[in-house]
Design a protein around this motif. Structure first.
Motif, mmCIF file in Angstrom:
data_model
loop_
_atom_site.group_PDB
_atom_site.id
_atom_site.type_symbol
_atom_site.label_atom_id
_atom_site.label_comp_id
_atom_site.label_asym_id
_atom_site.label_seq_id
_atom_site.Cartn_x
_atom_site.Cartn_y
_atom_site.Cartn_z
ATOM 1 N N UNK A 53 0.861 -1.181 0.000
ATOM 2 C CA UNK A 53 0.000 0.000 0.000
ATOM 3 C C UNK A 53 0.903 1.239 0.000
ATOM 4 N N UNK A 54 0.353 2.400 -0.276
ATOM 5 C CA UNK A 54 1.186 3.606 -0.271
ATOM 6 C C UNK A 54 1.867 3.866 1.084
ATOM 7 N N UNK A 55 1.270 3.412 2.169
ATOM 8 C CA UNK A 55 1.816 3.644 3.503
ATOM 9 C C UNK A 55 2.737 2.527 3.977
ATOM 10 N N UNK A 56 2.836 1.433 3.221
ATOM 11 C CA UNK A 56 3.579 0.263 3.678
ATOM 12 C C UNK A 56 5.071 0.516 3.866
ATOM 13 N N UNK A 57 5.707 1.066 2.867
ATOM 14 C CA UNK A 57 7.154 1.297 2.967
ATOM 15 C C UNK A 57 7.494 2.325 4.053
ATOM 16 N N UNK A 58 6.764 3.446 4.145
ATOM 17 C CA UNK A 58 7.058 4.362 5.257
ATOM 18 C C UNK A 58 6.862 3.705 6.625
ATOM 19 N N UNK A 59 5.838 2.857 6.755
ATOM 20 C CA UNK A 59 5.625 2.142 8.008
ATOM 21 C C UNK A 59 6.808 1.226 8.299
ATOM 22 N N UNK A 60 7.252 0.484 7.304
ATOM 23 C CA UNK A 60 8.381 -0.428 7.487
ATOM 24 C C UNK A 60 9.662 0.342 7.816
ATOM 25 N N UNK A 61 9.918 1.440 7.117
ATOM 26 C CA UNK A 61 11.093 2.276 7.409
ATOM 27 C C UNK A 61 11.051 2.758 8.854
ATOM 28 N N UNK A 62 9.917 3.289 9.268
ATOM 29 C CA UNK A 62 9.790 3.804 10.628
ATOM 30 C C UNK A 62 9.940 2.720 11.672
ATOM 31 N N UNK A 63 9.297 1.580 11.449
ATOM 32 C CA UNK A 63 9.374 0.485 12.422
ATOM 33 C C UNK A 63 10.796 -0.055 12.535
ATOM 34 N N UNK A 64 11.458 -0.247 11.411
ATOM 35 C CA UNK A 64 12.841 -0.757 11.450
ATOM 36 C C UNK A 64 13.781 0.249 12.112
#
Length: 131
Positions: A53-64
């Motif tokens: 989804x459009x928010x998936x990569x930013x979520x993954x970046x932030x979580x990592x």
């Protein structure tokens, strides 16, 4: 493999923390709260890495990124002040109780995100101008 590791840590850390908080929270409230937090971070990373989804990569970046800061911060704190951590968290002593996988996992996650970004295949950058 990376996503499977995240999913296992998401399930294990969250389930363990929920049980610890329900049964023995008064013994080590900081450690158990941090364990729950780490479990939620692992869940966020897993969702971010699995979904498209459009928010998936930013979520993954932030979580990592949060995970890396957390494992380094808690790792140092648990060595400097072991009395503050009478029971281990996933991130205590840099994840030594889990074979240091909690220290390695965010690094691998961030590297995967960097090298799997659109335009990163075959060494191509986002700059498409001729050399």
């Amino acid at each position: 493999m990376l996503i499977a590791l995240y999913a296992v840590f998401a399930l294990a850390a969250t389930a363990r923390a929920v049980v610890q908080i329900a049964v023995q929270f008064d013994e080590a409230p900081l450690a158990y709260a941090l364990s729950l937090f780490s479990g939620l971070v692992y869940i966020a990373a897993t969702v971010g890495l699995v979904t498209h989804r459009p928010w998936s990569r930013p979520l993954a970046w932030g979580a990592c990124a949060i995970e890396l800061v957390g494992v380094i911060t808690i790792g140092i704190a648990s060595i400097v002040d072991p009395q503050a951590f009478p029971h281990d968290t996933v991130w205590s002593r840099f994840g030594s109780g889990y074979g240091y996988i909690p220290l390695l996992l965010p690094v691998l996650g961030l590297l995967w995100l960097r090298y799997s970004r659109p335009g990163a295949e075959h060494g191509r950058s986002d700059d498409r101008s001729p050399a």
